[in-house]
Design a protein around this motif. Structure first.
Motif, PDB file in Angstrom:
ATOM      1  N   ALA B 369       0.856  -1.182   0.000  1.00 44.09           N
ATOM      2  CA  ALA B 369       0.000   0.000   0.000  1.00 44.09           C
ATOM      3  C   ALA B 369       0.888   1.227   0.000  1.00 44.09           C
ATOM      4  O   ALA B 369       1.804   1.333   0.815  1.00 44.09           O
ATOM      5  N   LEU B 370       0.627   2.133  -0.922  1.00 47.41           N
ATOM      6  CA  LEU B 370       1.403   3.365  -1.011  1.00 47.41           C
ATOM      7  C   LEU B 370       0.526   4.489  -0.481  1.00 47.41           C
ATOM      8  O   LEU B 370      -0.553   4.755  -1.020  1.00 47.41           O
ATOM      9  N   VAL B 371       0.963   5.113   0.614  1.00 50.52           N
ATOM     10  CA  VAL B 371       0.154   6.193   1.191  1.00 50.52           C
ATOM     11  C   VAL B 371       0.951   7.478   1.164  1.00 50.52           C
ATOM     12  O   VAL B 371       2.182   7.462   1.033  1.00 50.52           O
ATOM     13  N   GLY B 372       0.272   8.569   1.318  1.00 54.27           N
ATOM     14  CA  GLY B 372       0.950   9.860   1.341  1.00 54.27           C
ATOM     15  C   GLY B 372      -0.020  10.952   0.967  1.00 54.27           C
ATOM     16  O   GLY B 372      -1.076  10.670   0.391  1.00 54.27           O
ATOM     17  N   PRO B 373       0.324  12.193   1.281  1.00 52.69           N
ATOM     18  CA  PRO B 373      -0.588  13.305   0.997  1.00 52.69           C
ATOM     19  C   PRO B 373      -0.765  13.489  -0.509  1.00 52.69           C
ATOM     20  O   PRO B 373       0.084  13.062  -1.298  1.00 52.69           O
ATOM     21  N   SER B 374      -1.854  14.145  -0.889  1.00 56.95           N
ATOM     22  CA  SER B 374      -2.059  14.384  -2.317  1.00 56.95           C
ATOM     23  C   SER B 374      -0.971  15.317  -2.825  1.00 56.95           C
ATOM     24  O   SER B 374      -0.505  16.192  -2.117  1.00 56.95           O
ATOM     25  N   GLY B 375      -0.547  15.066  -4.041  1.00 56.75           N
ATOM     26  CA  GLY B 375       0.534  15.876  -4.606  1.00 56.75           C
ATOM     27  C   GLY B 375       1.910  15.352  -4.272  1.00 56.75           C
ATOM     28  O   GLY B 375       2.914  15.958  -4.634  1.00 56.75           O
ATOM     29  N   ALA B 376       1.990  14.221  -3.560  1.00 57.04           N
ATOM     30  CA  ALA B 376       3.305  13.703  -3.178  1.00 57.04           C
ATOM     31  C   ALA B 376       3.954  12.936  -4.327  1.00 57.04           C
ATOM     32  O   ALA B 376       5.134  12.632  -4.275  1.00 57.04           O
ATOM     33  N   GLY B 377       3.182  12.592  -5.349  1.00 55.24           N
ATOM     34  CA  GLY B 377       3.766  11.906  -6.501  1.00 55.24           C
ATOM     35  C   GLY B 377       3.388  10.438  -6.583  1.00 55.24           C
ATOM     36  O   GLY B 377       4.050   9.674  -7.269  1.00 55.24           O
ATOM     37  N   LYS B 378       2.295  10.052  -5.906  1.00 57.64           N
ATOM     38  CA  LYS B 378       1.918   8.643  -5.911  1.00 57.64           C
ATOM     39  C   LYS B 378       1.536   8.181  -7.310  1.00 57.64           C
ATOM     40  O   LYS B 378       1.997   7.147  -7.777  1.00 57.64           O
ATOM     41  N   THR B 379       0.692   9.006  -7.969  1.00 53.90           N
ATOM     42  CA  THR B 379       0.270   8.621  -9.319  1.00 53.90           C
ATOM     43  C   THR B 379       1.460   8.627 -10.275  1.00 53.90           C
ATOM     44  O   THR B 379       1.585   7.759 -11.145  1.00 53.90           O
ATOM     45  N   THR B 380       2.344   9.620 -10.093  1.00 53.61           N
ATOM     46  CA  THR B 380       3.539   9.681 -10.942  1.00 53.61           C
ATOM     47  C   THR B 380       4.354   8.401 -10.807  1.00 53.61           C
ATOM     48  O   THR B 380       4.833   7.842 -11.798  1.00 53.61           O
ATOM     49  N   LEU B 381       4.486   7.908  -9.582  1.00 52.13           N
ATOM     50  CA  LEU B 381       5.252   6.685  -9.371  1.00 52.13           C
ATOM     51  C   LEU B 381       4.617   5.509 -10.115  1.00 52.13           C
ATOM     52  O   LEU B 381       5.317   4.712 -10.756  1.00 52.13           O
ATOM     53  N   THR B 382       3.277   5.435 -10.060  1.00 52.00           N
ATOM     54  CA  THR B 382       2.635   4.327 -10.776  1.00 52.00           C
ATOM     55  C   THR B 382       2.905   4.434 -12.276  1.00 52.00           C
ATOM     56  O   THR B 382       3.127   3.431 -12.941  1.00 52.00           O
ATOM     57  N   HIS B 383       2.935   5.664 -12.787  1.00 51.72           N
ATOM     58  CA  HIS B 383       3.231   5.845 -14.213  1.00 51.72           C
ATOM     59  C   HIS B 383       4.632   5.351 -14.547  1.00 51.72           C
ATOM     60  O   HIS B 383       4.854   4.746 -15.596  1.00 51.72           O
TER      61      HIS B 383
END
Lengths: 559, 566
Positions: B369-383
């Motif tokens: 599970a990858l957690v973190g505040p919005s804008g931290a780059g979670k979606t970028t990492l998935t890309h």
């Protein structure tokens, strides 16, 4: 479009001036050519050089005055365009105000509103590109016919014939072709745009699914269909455009055919032949702009019709003729309320009862689509119930001035809008009297303190277009802070935590509950059942009915 | 022609051919004009001085009428060829854009670019017509016309030709001098209207918020005041701009007046024939006209150029995903560890990195599970993990093989992705599920829907799974969209599952359904869940936190109280 013209009646004198200046500009150009033709013909008779003086001066006069007239005409017509645009924007805005949100059912609001704005923008062309070119052509045409007719009546008739072909037939043809191709292309264009929008948005998903080839083929196919249609229509519009050019070139022949026999009959002196023929050549200046004007007239009147269709809808919540004074105290109460959305058979609220007293924090929970936001709209009189009453301090809200009511019962709508201005101005919307300390305190209460501290310009930070520089969660919290900073007696928060993580959601809800401890009535609308701790009362919605209860009900519904 | 114009012509083959046609047409139209002027002068001279009748002149008059028809046809062809050129270029650009987005930059665009780009690529064709049907033909005529007329006039009247030859070059010189002012004028007008329109849009879209705060009436005054202020400012700038146009116009008008006087004086002195003099007089305005029109046409075509420029910006952007010339065999995340090693990424045009120096490893069969505040780059990492973009620094590797050396399309085939806002295409429910596997049988689609807990709601639709969705007529809730995306994953499950938790507003029932179906999907696969809700986080074996790069963290996520298996 007629209505838009009538609505800008105060601009007519200025518009008339612009049209006259435009007509004079064209006439000066015609006169320049005609007088030069006369000058040369007269010179060919080898008179005393001094006798040519008047004609030489005339040529210069018309040359210079044409340039100057054109300058003033441009300034005046743009002035008319700007002034009438503001008039029309205001007019349509005034009529739109009472219709938002309840008077515009059946269409997604955001789409409707952005089209509304685009259509209102189109109104800048009403005078500049539609009315003025036509008025100018009529005036200039009349003067040209008169001038030719004075020299030789048959020449006047020839001018009329040329103008009918060039100023009426050709533009109408251009317009018909444009209209037809517009309708024919509409669906192909819409599907090409929709497909491209989908492709741009879904490119990551398409790539992960490995469907690149399919989508390349699809765009090529749709684009090809549109291109074939457009190429076919281009031939038609090319022919229509060519007609104007042919009329312009043919005008001289027509005039020559009329004038040359007149010389033989002694009706005119041969020396004016060149003037008449060149005048006919110059008539192209009258009708060339009309092809574009014809299309503009359509675009403007379509836009005006769409604006009218929106703004002529009935006011869903009419203001009372003589509003009653706002009661000084008392609860906000909904009793026996039935409500259904227009066109929907099933009622969204059925005999709903709700009382919110000052100092009380109420949570309103339910799944999406159960009517929670409807209740917020009813309490702030954005909608009226089908049956039953909404009362503020014992007075039916239908008898109150709704602006007064909404100052006392403030609502943060679910998709509260942040305006493209400073954070301070956005908060001041609800709390014009509040000082910086109060505004900052309200922001801190919603958990935005650290964010605010990190902003170099603090409260003066610009939030960008449509709140673009703040995240969804920050936007919601600023909207909540708006209410907290206001001095309203009742606060209604519609889904204030949708974009927030659990921690911040709790902060916002706690801040709302704290407002109730200061003696205000608070309603928090939410779907999130983990946020219900701390409320005095939890009201659930099921099948259009409100039920006290839920996970943390503190007490039964009050009578 | 500027760089952008040349680029436009290069970008589509037929466009070049059409320009060649335009050039030929331009030469023909100038020739027709000259012949027409000469014939007309001849007719006038003979009728006036020699008293010839219509019958005597019938040959010339018929020729003139034929010329008029020919000019009309040439004008038609100009218009048609120009429009065809615009269509050809725009279709070409649209195809290139599709390929670029799908193959080289599949990571997507910044939100504000999307709608604008799609619109530009379709509607921009109208604006480009002004360039192809207006500016380019005018450019050809401007180059040929004045010169041809001067050459034709010289033997007829050398003095008048000299007047023209001296004054005509002043036009382009003045145009360059005032061109900047004119451009500023156009820009200014555009900017003003954009600002006003932007303000109006802001007020109109925020109307409910305004009304909720009893401030709608106050806005009426604001609209009026800002309209008045901008009108005032703009008229002042326009005055300067129009003055420059005035100078150009005066120059042309005085030129014509001068030519008329010069010809008149020579005629009176008997040095010149009337036909020759009239020919030069009729042609004189046509010497100035094309150059002046060129400026106007250029301004009219700027919208089209702007639309093309928007597309070129994307086409010129470097590829976000590199494709190795001789790719290495694709590793399998079901057998080897997937690792993002100290990866960093920035979006083009953004100063702040979206992700800086982050490391994450996913073992075969493990759910993280990858957690973190919005804008931290979670979606970028998935890309980055899906190779929708390559990291600017660090590397993503699987089984020790740097994924940059692997064919991205082969790698992606091993992945099932449930994005935050899955796209629902305008098609039937079944075809939407088949997006993952176009050839899947109906039985497989039904099974996938069932496992995604989507069969119940799909069957309640008027035409069951053949009901068209996603065309705006039938909005699906976010929970339903997620379940359609899950069904896609069930239809063609990859060895690695990447799930971006729904953004917001899933009601509790949907949330439980999505979470349960997800748990089913994760059985025996490696997975990365971008999540913060307990329903999803509890599906993970391990939880990793991603913090925003180099920015104060406005909302730290608590790590306590969650039932996470460590």
């Amino acid at each position: 479009m007629i209505e838009a013209l009538l609505a800008t009646r105060s601009r007519w004198p200025l518009a008339t001036r612009a049209a006259i200046l435009g007509a004079l500009t064209i006439c000066a150009a015609g006169a320049l050519l005609a007088v030069s033709g006369y000058l040369i013909s007269r010179a060919a008779q080898q008179p005393q050089i001094l006798t040519l003086g008047v004609a030489i001066v005339g040529v210069r006069f018309f040359g210079i005055s044409r340039s100057l007239l054109r300058y003033y005409e441009r300034l005046t017509s743009h002035d008319v365009a700007f002034r009438s645009l503001t008039d029309l924007r205001l007019r349509f805005f005034r009529r739109l105000v009472p219709l938002v949100p309840a008077g515009l059912p059946g269409v997604s609001n955001a789409d409707l509103l952005s089209r509304f704005v685009a259509d209102a923008d189109r109104m800048q062309d009403l005078y500049l590109r539609a009315v003025l070119p036509v008025a100018t052509a009529i005036l200039a045409g009349a003067i040209a016919v008169l001038a030719a007719g004075l020299i030789l009546p048959a020449a006047g008739a020839a001018m009329i014939a040329v103008l009918i072909a060039g100023a009426i037939v050709a533009p109408l043809l251009v317009r018909t072709v444009a209209r037809r191709s517009g309708t024919r292309q509409a669906s192909a264009r819409a599907s090409a745009t929709a497909e491209m929008t989908t492709l741009v948005q879904a490119a990551p998903e398409i790539a992960v699914a490995g469907r690149e080839e399919d989508w390349e083929r699809r765009t090529a196919d749709t684009g090809g269909r549109l291109a074939r249609l457009m190429r076919r229509d281009a031939v038609a519009s090319g022919l229509a455009a060519g007609l104007a050019e042919a009329v312009a070139a043919g005008a001289a022949v027509v005039m020559a055919l009329v004038a040359i026999p007149a010389i033989g009959d002694g009706e005119i002196a041969g020396v004016v032949l060149a003037a008449l023929v060149l005048l006919a050549l110059a008539s192209a200046e009258i009708f060339t702009p009309l092809g574009a004007a014809a299309t503009s007239v359509d675009a403007v009147s379509d836009a005006a019709a769409r604006l009218d269709a929106i703004t002529s809808r009935p006011d869903p919540v009419p203001e009372p003729a003589s509003p009653r004074p706002l009661p000084a105290a008392g609860p906000l109460r909904m009793s026996g309320v039935d409500f259904s959305y227009p066109g929907e058979s099933e009622a969204i609220l059925n005999h709903a009862e709700l009382t919110v007293s000052p100092g009380e924090a109420v949570a309103l929970v339910g799944r999406s689509g159960t009517g929670k936001s409807t209740i917020a709209d009813l309490l702030t009189r954005f909608r009226d119930p089908d049956r039953g009453t909404v009362e503020f301090g014992g007075t039916d809200v239908r008898g109150l001035d709704s602006d007064e009511l909404r100052k006392a019962v403030r609502l943060a709508p679910q998709d509260a809008h942040l305006f493209a201005t400073s954070i301070r101005a956005n908060l001041a919307l609800a709390a014009p009297e509040a000082g910086d300390d109060e505004l900052t305190e309200a922001l801190r209460a919603t958990g935005l303190g650290p964010w605010l501290d990190a902003l170099p310009d603090g409260l003066d930070t610009h939030v960008g277009e449509a709140g673009a520089q703040v995240s969804g969660g920050q936007r919601q919290r600023i909207a909540a802070a708006r209410l907290l900073a206001s001095d309203a007696r009742f606060l209604i928060f519609d889904e204030p935590t949708g974009h927030l993580d659990a921690e911040n959601a709790k902060k916002v809800v706690a801040a709302a509950i704290a407002a109730a401890r200061d003696g205000r009535g608070v309603v928090v609308i939410t779907h999130d059942e983990s946020l219900l701790g701390g409320f005095d009362r939890v009201v659930g919605i099921h099948d259009g009915r409100l039920t006290s209860g839920g996970t943390r009900a503190v007490e039964r519904r009050q009578p | 022609m500027n760089e952008l114009g040349r680029r436009l012509l290069r970008s589509a083959g037929p466009g070049r051919r059409l320009l060649a046609i335009d050039a030929v047409l331009g030469v023909v139209s100038v020739a027709l004009l000259i012949v027409q002027a000469t014939l007309l002068a001849n007719v006038i001279s003979r009728a006036f001085l020699d008293g010839e009748s219509v019958a005597d002149l019938s040959g010339e008059l018929i020729a003139l009428a034929a010329l008029a028809v020919a000019r009309g046809l040439i004008a038609s062809m100009f218009e048609t060829a120009g429009r065809w050129g615009a269509v050809a270029v725009m279709s070409g650009l649209r195809r290139q854009l599709a390929t670029k987005l799908l193959r080289e930059r599949p990571g997507g665009l910044a939100g504000e670019q999307r709608g604008e780009l799609a619109t530009a690529s379709v509607q921009g064709v109208d604006a480009l017509e002004a360039y192809f049907a207006g500016y380019l033909p005018q450019l050809v005529i401007s180059c040929i016309g004045p010169l041809a007329i001067l050459i034709w006039s010289a033997p007829r009247d050398l003095i008048a030709t000299a007047v023209l030859a001296v004054t005509v070059p002043l036009i382009p010189i003045f145009m360059v001098l005032v061109g900047r002012a004119a451009k500023r004028r156009a820009d200014e007008r555009w900017r003003t209207l954009t600002v006003l329109s932007g303000h109006f849009l802001d007020v109109v879209t925020g109307l409910k918020t305004l009304r909720a705060n009893a401030r709608a009436d106050a806005q009426i005054e604001t609209i009026e005041r800002s309209g008045e202020r901008y009108r005032d400012e703009t008229i002042r700038t326009l005055r300067v701009g129009f003055l420059s146009a005035l100078v150009l116009e005066l120059l042309a008008m005085i030129g014509v007046a001068l030519v008329a006087a010069v010809i008149g004086v020579q005629l009176a002195a008997g040095d010149l024939g009337l036909a020759a003099g009239l020919t030069v007089l009729i042609l004189a305005p046509e010497v100035y006209m094309p150059l002046r029109r060129l400026g106007a046409q250029y301004h009219a075509s700027t919208d089209g150029l702007a639309a093309a420029e928007r597309i070129f910006e994307i086409l010129d952007a470097p590829a976000a995903v590199s494709v190795a010339e001789s790719p290495r065999p694709c590793p399998d995340p079901a057998r080897s560890t997937l690792i993002a090693d100290d990866v960093a990424f920035s979006y083009p045009g953004s100063r702040e990195p979206a992700l800086s120096g982050f490391t994450l490893a996913i073992e075969p069969g493990e759910t993280v599970a990858l957690v973190g505040p919005s804008g931290a780059g979670k979606t970028t990492l998935t890309h980055l993990l899906m190779r929708l973009a390559d990291p600017a620094m660090g590397r993503v590797a699987c089984g020790g093989i740097d994924l940059a050396d692997v064919d991205p399309r082969e790698w992606r085939r091993r992945i099932s992705w449930i994005p935050q806002r899955p796209t629902i295409f305008p098609a039937s429910v079944a075809d939407n599920v088949r997006f993952a596997a176009p050839d899947a049988s109906e039985a497989d689609v039904l099974e996938a829907l069932r496992r995604a807990d989507a069969l119940a709601f799909a069957e309640e639709l008027p035409e069951g799974i053949e009901t068209t969705i996603g065309d705006g007529s039938r909005e699906l809730s976010m929970g339903q969209r997620q379940r359609i995306a899950l069904a896609r994953a069930f239809l063609r499950p990859g060895a690695l599952v990447i799930l971006d938790e729904p953004a917001a507003n899933l009601d509790e029932g949907s949330e439980r359904a999505v979470a349960a179906a997800t748990a089913d999907l994760l059985e025996g696969r490696s997975a990365l869940l971008v999540a913060h809700r307990p329903e999803f986080v509890r599906l993970a074996d391990r939880r990793v936190e991603l913090r925003a790069p180099r920015r104060p963290d406005p909302s730290p996520v608590s790590t306590s109280g969650q039932p996470v298996i460590a």
